[in-house]
Design a protein around this motif. Structure first.
Motif, PDB file in Angstrom:
ATOM      1  N   UNK A   1      -0.573  14.041   6.424  1.00 22.04           N
ATOM      2  CA  UNK A   1       0.399  13.514   5.460  1.00 22.04           C
ATOM      3  C   UNK A   1       1.686  14.335   5.364  1.00 22.04           C
ATOM      4  N   UNK A   2       1.633  15.665   5.188  1.00 18.45           N
ATOM      5  CA  UNK A   2       2.906  16.414   5.081  1.00 18.45           C
ATOM      6  C   UNK A   2       3.777  16.293   6.328  1.00 18.45           C
ATOM      7  N   UNK A   3       3.158  16.215   7.498  1.00 14.61           N
ATOM      8  CA  UNK A   3       3.925  16.110   8.732  1.00 14.61           C
ATOM      9  C   UNK A   3       4.570  14.736   8.862  1.00 14.61           C
ATOM     10  N   UNK A   4       3.870  13.701   8.400  1.00 18.35           N
ATOM     11  CA  UNK A   4       4.458  12.360   8.421  1.00 18.35           C
ATOM     12  C   UNK A   4       5.677  12.299   7.499  1.00 18.35           C
ATOM     13  N   UNK A   5       5.565  12.876   6.308  1.00 15.98           N
ATOM     14  CA  UNK A   5       6.717  12.910   5.399  1.00 15.98           C
ATOM     15  C   UNK A   5       7.877  13.664   6.032  1.00 15.98           C
ATOM     16  N   UNK A   6       7.579  14.791   6.680  1.00 13.84           N
ATOM     17  CA  UNK A   6       8.627  15.574   7.317  1.00 13.84           C
ATOM     18  C   UNK A   6       9.307  14.754   8.413  1.00 13.84           C
ATOM     19  N   UNK A   7       8.511  14.051   9.220  1.00 16.22           N
ATOM     20  CA  UNK A   7       9.081  13.279  10.319  1.00 16.22           C
ATOM     21  C   UNK A   7       9.931  12.116   9.816  1.00 16.22           C
ATOM     22  N   UNK A   8       9.547  11.507   8.713  1.00 11.54           N
ATOM     23  CA  UNK A   8      10.362  10.438   8.130  1.00 11.54           C
ATOM     24  C   UNK A   8      11.732  11.000   7.745  1.00 11.54           C
ATOM     25  N   UNK A   9      11.738  12.216   7.215  1.00 14.10           N
ATOM     26  CA  UNK A   9      12.990  12.822   6.743  1.00 14.10           C
ATOM     27  C   UNK A   9      13.864  13.387   7.851  1.00 14.10           C
ATOM     28  N   UNK A  10      13.270  14.065   8.826  1.00 16.00           N
ATOM     29  CA  UNK A  10      14.092  14.860   9.739  1.00 16.00           C
ATOM     30  C   UNK A  10      14.126  14.390  11.187  1.00 16.00           C
ATOM     31  N   UNK A  11      13.263  13.488  11.571  1.00 15.43           N
ATOM     32  CA  UNK A  11      13.258  13.067  12.972  1.00 15.43           C
ATOM     33  C   UNK A  11      14.529  12.284  13.293  1.00 15.43           C
ATOM     34  N   UNK A  12      15.054  12.542  14.479  1.00 16.68           N
ATOM     35  CA  UNK A  12      16.233  11.792  14.926  1.00 16.68           C
ATOM     36  C   UNK A  12      15.819  10.548  15.726  1.00 16.68           C
ATOM     37  N   UNK A  13      14.516  10.372  15.919  1.00 14.43           N
ATOM     38  CA  UNK A  13      13.994   9.241  16.685  1.00 14.43           C
ATOM     39  C   UNK A  13      13.567   8.134  15.709  1.00 14.43           C
ATOM     40  N   UNK A  14      14.270   6.994  15.701  1.00 12.90           N
ATOM     41  CA  UNK A  14      13.920   5.915  14.773  1.00 12.90           C
ATOM     42  C   UNK A  14      12.490   5.402  14.956  1.00 12.90           C
ATOM     43  N   UNK A  15      11.980   5.425  16.187  1.00 14.08           N
ATOM     44  CA  UNK A  15      10.608   4.976  16.437  1.00 14.08           C
ATOM     45  C   UNK A  15       9.605   5.897  15.734  1.00 14.08           C
ATOM     46  N   UNK A  16       9.869   7.189  15.763  1.00 16.17           N
ATOM     47  CA  UNK A  16       9.003   8.157  15.088  1.00 16.17           C
ATOM     48  C   UNK A  16       9.086   7.965  13.582  1.00 16.17           C
ATOM     49  N   UNK A  17      10.289   7.798  13.060  1.00 22.63           N
ATOM     50  CA  UNK A  17      10.457   7.584  11.619  1.00 22.63           C
ATOM     51  C   UNK A  17       9.710   6.329  11.167  1.00 22.63           C
ATOM     52  N   UNK A  18       9.836   5.263  11.936  1.00 25.61           N
ATOM     53  CA  UNK A  18       9.182   4.013  11.587  1.00 25.61           C
ATOM     54  C   UNK A  18       7.657   4.163  11.629  1.00 25.61           C
ATOM     55  N   UNK A  19       7.137   4.769  12.703  1.00 30.78           N
ATOM     56  CA  UNK A  19       5.689   4.932  12.843  1.00 30.78           C
ATOM     57  C   UNK A  19       5.136   5.818  11.735  1.00 30.78           C
ATOM     58  N   UNK A  20       5.859   6.880  11.400  1.00 30.00           N
ATOM     59  CA  UNK A  20       5.402   7.778  10.321  1.00 30.00           C
ATOM     60  C   UNK A  20       5.408   7.047   8.989  1.00 30.00           C
ATOM     61  N   UNK A  21       6.474   6.308   8.705  1.00 32.84           N
ATOM     62  CA  UNK A  21       6.557   5.569   7.430  1.00 32.84           C
ATOM     63  C   UNK A  21       5.485   4.488   7.350  1.00 32.84           C
ATOM     64  N   UNK A  22       5.256   3.811   8.451  1.00 34.54           N
ATOM     65  CA  UNK A  22       4.238   2.764   8.480  1.00 34.54           C
ATOM     66  C   UNK A  22       2.839   3.335   8.231  1.00 34.54           C
ATOM     67  N   UNK A  23       2.565   4.471   8.797  1.00 33.63           N
ATOM     68  CA  UNK A  23       1.276   5.124   8.589  1.00 33.63           C
ATOM     69  C   UNK A  23       1.127   5.556   7.133  1.00 33.63           C
ATOM     70  N   UNK A  24       2.193   6.122   6.577  1.00 27.56           N
ATOM     71  CA  UNK A  24       2.148   6.533   5.167  1.00 27.56           C
ATOM     72  C   UNK A  24       1.910   5.339   4.243  1.00 27.56           C
ATOM     73  N   UNK A  25       2.561   4.232   4.549  1.00 25.64           N
ATOM     74  CA  UNK A  25       2.355   3.026   3.721  1.00 25.64           C
ATOM     75  C   UNK A  25       0.905   2.562   3.798  1.00 25.64           C
ATOM     76  N   UNK A  26       0.315   2.634   4.967  1.00 24.15           N
ATOM     77  CA  UNK A  26      -1.097   2.248   5.105  1.00 24.15           C
ATOM     78  C   UNK A  26      -1.987   3.188   4.304  1.00 24.15           C
ATOM     79  N   UNK A  27      -1.665   4.463   4.289  1.00 26.14           N
ATOM     80  CA  UNK A  27      -2.505   5.467   3.633  1.00 26.14           C
ATOM     81  C   UNK A  27      -2.397   5.448   2.112  1.00 26.14           C
ATOM     82  N   UNK A  28      -1.398   4.790   1.572  1.00 31.20           N
ATOM     83  CA  UNK A  28      -1.195   4.845   0.114  1.00 31.20           C
ATOM     84  C   UNK A  28      -2.293   4.169  -0.645  1.00 31.20           C
TER      85      UNK A  28
END
Length: 138
Positions: free
Chosen positions: A111-138
């Motif tokens: 979870x903390x790494x997914x939040x970090x990647x949503x915030x700081x990754x420059x790769x939109x695919x990574x940001x999307x995948x991290x956000x999508x995973x977080x939404x599933x986990x909520x």
């Protein structure tokens, strides 16, 4: 290197459902976990790709968890390597898409790494995948 080739072969096996059971039964996931601890980013990338390949098959989710692959993925998520972060994030995204138990994902510590990647990754695919995973986990 030989380690990289072995990890690459593991990824190919993961893509062939007929071979997956034998691979798991013969300790292949333990081998993959060991290789994922390599200092070589190239080897780690191949291991992450192999785990991504295995995550595509719902029947492999339980062995992935039981044999510590999610912990290995979390360890690789700490890398500063963009390609490795992409493959790790996509693996968790696939696990979420295939509806792996949320408890497994939360307990993995990703979870903390997914939040970090949503915030700081420059790769939109990574940001999307991290956000999508977080939404599933909520």
């Amino acid at each position: 290197s030989i380690s990289r080739e072995v990890a690459h072969t593991c990824a190919a096996i993961g893509g062939q459902r007929a071979s997956v059971d034998t691979f798991i039964r013969e300790g292949g996931l333990d081998l993959l976990n060991g290789l994922s601890q390599s200092r070589s980013v190239a080897v780690q990338v191949e291991c992450a790709l192999a785990m991504l390949s295995f995550a595509q098959n719902r029947e492999t989710h339980k062995p992935l968890v039981k044999q510590g692959c999610l912990r290995s993925l979390v360890s690789m998520a700490r890398s500063r390597n963009d390609e490795l972060q992409r493959h790790v994030t996509l693996t968790f995204s696939v696990l979420a898409e295939k509806q792996a138990p949320k408890t497994w994902l939360v307990q993995s510590g990703i979870t903390p790494y997914l939040f970090m990647l949503v915030r700081v990754s420059s790769d939109p695919e990574v940001q999307y995948a991290a956000a999508r995973t977080l939404l599933y986990m909520r």
